[in-house]
Design a protein around this motif. Structure first.
Motif, PDB file in Angstrom:
ATOM      1  N   LEU A 119       0.833  -1.207   0.000  1.00 37.40           N
ATOM      2  CA  LEU A 119       0.000   0.000   0.000  1.00 37.40           C
ATOM      3  C   LEU A 119       0.867   1.257   0.000  1.00 37.40           C
ATOM      4  O   LEU A 119       0.582   2.218  -0.708  1.00 37.40           O
ATOM      5  N   VAL A 120       1.946   1.237   0.799  1.00 35.44           N
ATOM      6  CA  VAL A 120       2.819   2.406   0.865  1.00 35.44           C
ATOM      7  C   VAL A 120       3.424   2.684  -0.519  1.00 35.44           C
ATOM      8  O   VAL A 120       3.439   3.827  -0.988  1.00 35.44           O
ATOM      9  N   ALA A 121       3.881   1.616  -1.191  1.00 37.16           N
ATOM     10  CA  ALA A 121       4.432   1.789  -2.540  1.00 37.16           C
ATOM     11  C   ALA A 121       3.360   2.324  -3.482  1.00 37.16           C
ATOM     12  O   ALA A 121       3.597   3.223  -4.299  1.00 37.16           O
ATOM     13  N   LEU A 122       2.150   1.781  -3.326  1.00 33.72           N
ATOM     14  CA  LEU A 122       1.040   2.197  -4.179  1.00 33.72           C
ATOM     15  C   LEU A 122       0.761   3.688  -4.033  1.00 33.72           C
ATOM     16  O   LEU A 122       0.579   4.403  -5.026  1.00 33.72           O
ATOM     17  N   VAL A 123       0.758   4.180  -2.783  1.00 29.88           N
ATOM     18  CA  VAL A 123       0.471   5.594  -2.550  1.00 29.88           C
ATOM     19  C   VAL A 123       1.562   6.455  -3.176  1.00 29.88           C
ATOM     20  O   VAL A 123       1.277   7.484  -3.798  1.00 29.88           O
ATOM     21  N   ALA A 124       2.822   6.002  -3.038  1.00 29.49           N
ATOM     22  CA  ALA A 124       3.930   6.789  -3.575  1.00 29.49           C
ATOM     23  C   ALA A 124       3.773   6.989  -5.081  1.00 29.49           C
ATOM     24  O   ALA A 124       4.131   8.026  -5.628  1.00 29.49           O
ATOM     25  N   ILE A 125       3.241   5.988  -5.768  1.00 28.67           N
ATOM     26  CA  ILE A 125       3.023   6.121  -7.215  1.00 28.67           C
ATOM     27  C   ILE A 125       1.717   6.866  -7.484  1.00 28.67           C
ATOM     28  O   ILE A 125       1.634   7.742  -8.347  1.00 28.67           O
ATOM     29  N   ALA A 126       0.686   6.532  -6.706  1.00 28.10           N
ATOM     30  CA  ALA A 126      -0.662   7.010  -7.009  1.00 28.10           C
ATOM     31  C   ALA A 126      -0.796   8.523  -6.903  1.00 28.10           C
ATOM     32  O   ALA A 126      -1.617   9.117  -7.600  1.00 28.10           O
ATOM     33  N   VAL A 127       0.020   9.170  -6.050  1.00 28.42           N
ATOM     34  CA  VAL A 127      -0.128  10.616  -5.894  1.00 28.42           C
ATOM     35  C   VAL A 127       0.195  11.336  -7.205  1.00 28.42           C
ATOM     36  O   VAL A 127      -0.110  12.511  -7.350  1.00 28.42           O
ATOM     37  N   VAL A 137      13.837  -2.289   3.388  1.00 30.58           N
ATOM     38  CA  VAL A 137      12.713  -2.167   2.455  1.00 30.58           C
ATOM     39  C   VAL A 137      11.710  -1.144   2.965  1.00 30.58           C
ATOM     40  O   VAL A 137      11.302  -0.230   2.244  1.00 30.58           O
ATOM     41  N   SER A 138      11.322  -1.269   4.229  1.00 30.28           N
ATOM     42  CA  SER A 138      10.245  -0.387   4.670  1.00 30.28           C
ATOM     43  C   SER A 138      10.758   1.027   4.922  1.00 30.28           C
ATOM     44  O   SER A 138      10.012   1.985   4.711  1.00 30.28           O
ATOM     45  N   LEU A 139      12.022   1.192   5.333  1.00 30.48           N
ATOM     46  CA  LEU A 139      12.567   2.552   5.435  1.00 30.48           C
ATOM     47  C   LEU A 139      12.590   3.212   4.058  1.00 30.48           C
ATOM     48  O   LEU A 139      12.233   4.390   3.909  1.00 30.48           O
ATOM     49  N   ALA A 140      13.006   2.448   3.040  1.00 26.75           N
ATOM     50  CA  ALA A 140      13.059   2.997   1.681  1.00 26.75           C
ATOM     51  C   ALA A 140      11.659   3.383   1.210  1.00 26.75           C
ATOM     52  O   ALA A 140      11.451   4.452   0.627  1.00 26.75           O
ATOM     53  N   LEU A 141      10.679   2.504   1.496  1.00 30.92           N
ATOM     54  CA  LEU A 141       9.302   2.809   1.094  1.00 30.92           C
ATOM     55  C   LEU A 141       8.801   4.075   1.785  1.00 30.92           C
ATOM     56  O   LEU A 141       8.174   4.930   1.154  1.00 30.92           O
ATOM     57  N   GLY A 142       9.094   4.196   3.091  1.00 29.77           N
ATOM     58  CA  GLY A 142       8.647   5.361   3.833  1.00 29.77           C
ATOM     59  C   GLY A 142       9.252   6.639   3.272  1.00 29.77           C
ATOM     60  O   GLY A 142       8.550   7.626   3.035  1.00 29.77           O
ATOM     61  N   ALA A 143      10.565   6.618   3.031  1.00 30.84           N
ATOM     62  CA  ALA A 143      11.238   7.809   2.507  1.00 30.84           C
ATOM     63  C   ALA A 143      10.720   8.139   1.102  1.00 30.84           C
ATOM     64  O   ALA A 143      10.512   9.309   0.755  1.00 30.84           O
ATOM     65  N   TRP A 144      10.495   7.091   0.312  1.00 31.76           N
ATOM     66  CA  TRP A 144       9.949   7.281  -1.039  1.00 31.76           C
ATOM     67  C   TRP A 144       8.613   7.998  -0.982  1.00 31.76           C
ATOM     68  O   TRP A 144       8.361   8.968  -1.703  1.00 31.76           O
ATOM     69  N   LEU A 145       7.750   7.528  -0.059  1.00 36.61           N
ATOM     70  CA  LEU A 145       6.416   8.114   0.052  1.00 36.61           C
ATOM     71  C   LEU A 145       6.498   9.594   0.448  1.00 36.61           C
ATOM     72  O   LEU A 145       5.813  10.436  -0.135  1.00 36.61           O
ATOM     73  N   VAL A 146       7.366   9.904   1.425  1.00 34.72           N
ATOM     74  CA  VAL A 146       7.506  11.300   1.863  1.00 34.72           C
ATOM     75  C   VAL A 146       7.906  12.177   0.679  1.00 34.72           C
ATOM     76  O   VAL A 146       7.263  13.196   0.392  1.00 34.72           O
ATOM     77  N   LEU A 147       8.954  11.752  -0.047  1.00 35.56           N
ATOM     78  CA  LEU A 147       9.467  12.577  -1.138  1.00 35.56           C
ATOM     79  C   LEU A 147       8.464  12.670  -2.279  1.00 35.56           C
ATOM     80  O   LEU A 147       8.185  13.746  -2.811  1.00 35.56           O
ATOM     81  N   ARG A 187       9.252  10.204 -14.223  1.00 32.74           N
ATOM     82  CA  ARG A 187      10.473  10.758 -13.653  1.00 32.74           C
ATOM     83  C   ARG A 187      10.405  11.038 -12.145  1.00 32.74           C
ATOM     84  O   ARG A 187      11.238  10.528 -11.391  1.00 32.74           O
ATOM     85  N   PRO A 188       9.424  11.846 -11.703  1.00 34.77           N
ATOM     86  CA  PRO A 188       9.417  12.124 -10.255  1.00 34.77           C
ATOM     87  C   PRO A 188       9.274  10.854  -9.425  1.00 34.77           C
ATOM     88  O   PRO A 188       9.870  10.749  -8.342  1.00 34.77           O
ATOM     89  N   VAL A 189       8.485   9.886  -9.927  1.00 36.32           N
ATOM     90  CA  VAL A 189       8.277   8.661  -9.154  1.00 36.32           C
ATOM     91  C   VAL A 189       9.600   7.917  -9.002  1.00 36.32           C
ATOM     92  O   VAL A 189       9.984   7.498  -7.894  1.00 36.32           O
ATOM     93  N   ILE A 190      10.319   7.776 -10.128  1.00 32.03           N
ATOM     94  CA  ILE A 190      11.566   6.998 -10.085  1.00 32.03           C
ATOM     95  C   ILE A 190      12.638   7.737  -9.292  1.00 32.03           C
ATOM     96  O   ILE A 190      13.325   7.146  -8.448  1.00 32.03           O
ATOM     97  N   VAL A 191      12.745   9.054  -9.527  1.00 33.07           N
ATOM     98  CA  VAL A 191      13.791   9.809  -8.826  1.00 33.07           C
ATOM     99  C   VAL A 191      13.561   9.765  -7.320  1.00 33.07           C
ATOM    100  O   VAL A 191      14.478   9.478  -6.540  1.00 33.07           O
TER     101      VAL A 191
END
Lengths: 651, 148
Positions: free
Chosen positions: A401-409, A453-463, A423-427
């Motif tokens: 779900l966290v990964a999904l939100v990071a893309i979905a926004v 994994v989950s730290l990376a997902l969390g940071a990804w979502l924030v950014l 671009r913004p998603v990958i960067v």
């Protein structure tokens, strides 16, 4: 006199709630528009009576009226004023009354907003709320009257449960209940829409701010309870998957799904019957939560009252409310078809997956919470389900779900044009991964794995969540509150993931026996035990320990963990000594006198734990901001009621 | 891909996801659920050997023995017919007391000693864990709530 007045006010409130329900539901159904005029006075009258009853109970507590059984059981002449007031909702009877008071508050707020709605629809909403209130008032009067007298009066009270004598717990039930009860508003809107047989985008726009506000209150209530458990239960830890916690968490998960599916219903006229179902389920779980906790069914610290006689009433009430709503749903929902289409990578699909994952998470929590009850009732043995079940099964839908939100926004309504926004998603994903690697390998040292994994997902979502709003600000575009609120909540979710992962992975803890002058080394800090001294509180006595904490020879702080003995109930409570230092909590709880001059101590160092609650508070703030967006305030009903046309099919 | 086909794939994907989640949840459930046994059941060999379970009963009066100044503690859990010795190392909960109800999580050793890794006593004096209450045998009268 006051208790009788309160009792009488409750009876009047019951009658007025009945009138409110009758006129609110019957007037539109029978087409008697003149009856509509009776709904508002009944609503106002009910609220006044409920407030009177509540004031009478508060006054009985404040004035030490131990001739009232409920006061005698939950208060004491040595109890400070703030806890005498909090004691009003310290047990079953009073917390039911609190529920009713809060429902009255929400009802009044809705009544003020009702002038914007079509009159029949507004009457139905108030009618459903009246029905809910009627059920609760009947339950209170029939089985749980807080105004019963004690003859002869008790010379003194048996005191409030010492666990509840705490500022956070004084506020926890009101906030939690405000959230629970708030879902009653979404529920009432859903029932009213089904009775009307019509659900348009305007309906979703009316419902959204109420649901957002309820969800935000519930978030704060849960966070406050978790914070309280952390420092008051005395043994560290902030979430135990206790049935009572789960009971508040399930409506939260479904409520989260609901605020997202409402977005699709408002913007695109989609997921109509699904949204209705979520509104019904969210409120049903709130009811279940209220009753599970207070009926004593659950094996848990919160079950103060155990009275199976109430069970029958509760069961009947749940069956009528939930069963009735679901039956209405089965009958009416097929009328409410969504007819808009959407592409695969559109925002609608992401919201759909968000809903599926949240509902799966809620279902696994539900299964784990109910399994012991079902197994027990069916005679299959007494079993218990703990974190070993909940942690992995909850993470399973939540990490995706966290990964999904990071893309979905970054997705758009209707069209699946994600490749343009790659671009913004990958960067942000790569930067998030780099931050996580730096944290795990550099700062905390070693042990990658799931934490990485989950730290990376969390940071990804924030950014990732920040990319769009920051871009809009740079281009000088205004940000509506709804967008700020959404961004805040998504960033907070990322922070939450980072904080929880850090606490769970990098906590250092030790149970240790120390004599005066001995030192324990935990997580890079030195804890020197300086012995104990006696303390003397208003309604307790006990000892406090002195623990000198230092790091690399530099003194950091002195902690004073306490062991209190509450005099009336003769119960012993642990008050942990906690200090926040460089983002970490230094936690010491005093165990017991082991003899030979030694005491047992529990020492913990929990990094980022405060950010767990801070993140939830930010989520709630996001909810409130979104609920106060301008377009909800200006959303007046058109002079003629909106028709079936113009629903969702516009491109 | 036609919209119909795409929808089919979507629905199948969702179903597969739900099925996987359900299977994994059931798996986790079966592996991690803990059963409750009272001392009589343990004496009859009903408790699984080497697996974690919950042992509940009353802490026998006068049975708590502690090596002075150490976290090691031993006590006996009884249902008034049979009893099981328990070893534990750590901080005991505030309401742990002789003659009161207790629930311990841990494993049964081959020597008949229950090695607890967690000891729970409920935070309310009036409250008795229902499974403990039920497990107590006839001669027992559960300690009544103290009148305040």
């Amino acid at each position: 006199m006051l208790p009788e007045l309160g009792h009488f006010a409750l009876i009047l409130a019951l009658l007025l709630a009945g009138l409110q329900a009758f006129f609110g539901l019957a007037a539109p159904a029978l087409g008697r528009d003149r009856w509509l005029a009776a709904v508002m006075p009944a609503t106002a009258g009910q609220a006044v009576m409920v407030a009177t009853a509540f004031a009478c109970l508060v006054a009985s507590f404040v004035r030490f009226d131990f001739s009232v059984a409920y006061v005698a059981q939950n208060s004491n002449s040595a109890l400070p004023l703030i806890y005498r007031i909090a004691a009003v909702w310290g047990a079953h009877e009073g917390s039911l009354l609190l529920w009713i008071v809060l429902l009255a508050c929400w009802t009044i707020a809705v009544a003020f907003g009702v002038s914007r709605l079509p009159p029949r629809f507004g009457a139905r909403v108030l009618g459903v709320l009246g029905l809910v209130s009627f059920g609760f008032l009947l339950f209170t009067l029939a089985t749980s009257n807080p105004f019963l007298r004690l003859d002869p009066a008790a010379p003194d009270g048996r005191d409030l449960n010492p666990l509840l004598q705490d500022p956070a717990l004084a506020l926890h039930p009101p906030l939690l209940y405000t959230g629970y009860v708030g879902f009653a508003v979404a529920f009432a809107f859903a029932i009213a829409a089904m009775l009307e047989g019509r659900l348009d985008q305007a309906w979703a726009r009316w419902t959204r701010p109420w649901t957002l506000a309820a969800w935000a209150f519930l978030s704060i209530g849960i966070a406050l309870g978790s914070w309280w458990a952390y420092y008051e239960l005395g043994w560290g830890g902030y979430w135990f998957w206790d049935p009572v916690e789960n009971a508040s968490f399930m409506p939260w998960l479904v409520g989260t799904a609901l605020i997202h599916s409402l977005a699709a219903t408002e913007k695109r006229g989609l997921f109509k019957s699904w949204t209705l179902l979520l509104a019904i389920v969210a409120f049903s779980l709130s009811l279940l939560g209220t009753f599970l906790v207070r009926s004593g069914v659950l094996v848990s610290v919160h079950s103060f009252a155990a009275d199976p006689a109430r069970g029958v009433f509760i069961l009947a009430f749940l069956v009528i409310m939930i069963g009735g709503a679901l039956a209405l749903y089965a009958w009416r929902a097929p009328l409410l078809k969504s007819n808009a289409g959407f592409e695969f990578a559109s925002r609608e699909s992401f919201l759909l997956f968000n809903n599926i994952l949240l509902v799966i998470a809620a279902a696994t929590v539900f299964g784990g919470t109910m399994a012991p009850l079902i197994s027990d009732a069916a005679g299959l043995g007494t079993l218990s389900v703990g974190p070993q079940y909940f942690n992995p099964t909850f993470l399973l839908p939540m990490l995706p779900l966290v990964a999904l939100v990071a893309i979905a926004v970054h997705s758009n309504w209707k069209r699946g044009r994600l490749p343009e926004r790659k671009r913004p998603v990958i960067v942000s994903g790569l930067v998030g991964l780099a931050i996580a690697l730096a944290l795990v390998l550099g700062y905390y040292g070693g042990r990658p794995g799931l934490a990485l994994v989950s730290l990376a997902l969390g940071a990804w979502l924030v950014l990732s969540s920040l990319v769009d709003p920051v871009d809009r600000l740079r281009r000088g575009l205004s940000l509506p509150r709804a967008i700020i609120g959404m961004t805040l909540a998504h960033v907070a979710l990322g922070v939450f993931v980072i904080a929880v992962t850090t606490v769970e992975t990098y906590t250092a803890e030790e149970d240790i026996a120390l004599a005066q002058g001995e030192t324990a080394h935990v997580g890079g800090y030195d804890f020197r035990f300086e012995g104990v001294a006696s303390i003397d509180g208003p309604n307790y006595d006990g000892v406090h320990g002195m623990v000198q904490v230092s790091r690399n020879g530099q003194p950091v702080v002195t902690l004073h963990p306490e062991k209190r003995r509450y005099l009336v109930q003769q119960s012993v409570m642990t008050e942990a000594g906690i200090a926040t230092q460089a983002g970490r909590d230094l936690f010491v709880a005093l165990g017991e006198d082991l003899g030979a001059g030694r005491w047992s101590l529990r020492i913990q160092i929990r990094p980022l734990i405060n950010y767990v609650w801070l993140a939830v508070a930010l989520m709630a703030l996001g909810g409130f901001l979104a609920a106060s967006d301008r377009r909800y305030r200006s959303a007046r009903a058109p002079a003629t009621e909106p028709g079936e046309a113009g629903q969702g099919s516009t491109a | 891909m036609t919209p119909r086909r795409r929808r089919l794939i979507l629905v199948l994907g969702i179903l597969a996801g739900v099925a996987i989640a359900g299977t994994l949840a059931l798996q986790a459930f079966r592996e991690n659920v803990m059963f409750f046994f009272d001392p009589s059941q343990v004496a009859q060999g009903e408790a699984p050997e080497g697996e974690r379970f919950r042992l509940g009963g009353m802490v026998e009066k006068g049975s708590v023995v502690r090596a002075p100044g150490s976290l090691q503690v031993q006590f006996i859990v009884t249902d008034f017919q049979r009893s099981v010795p328990v070893h534990y190392s750590g901080v005991l909960p505030d309401l742990f007391r002789e003659g009161q109800g207790v629930v311990a999580h841990g494993r049964l050793g081959t020597d008949g000693v229950f090695n607890a890794d967690e000891v729970l006593a409920k935070h309310d004096e009036k409250y008795m864990p229902p499974e403990v209450k039920r497990s107590l045998k006839p001669p027992a009268t559960p300690a009544a709530a103290p009148q305040g």
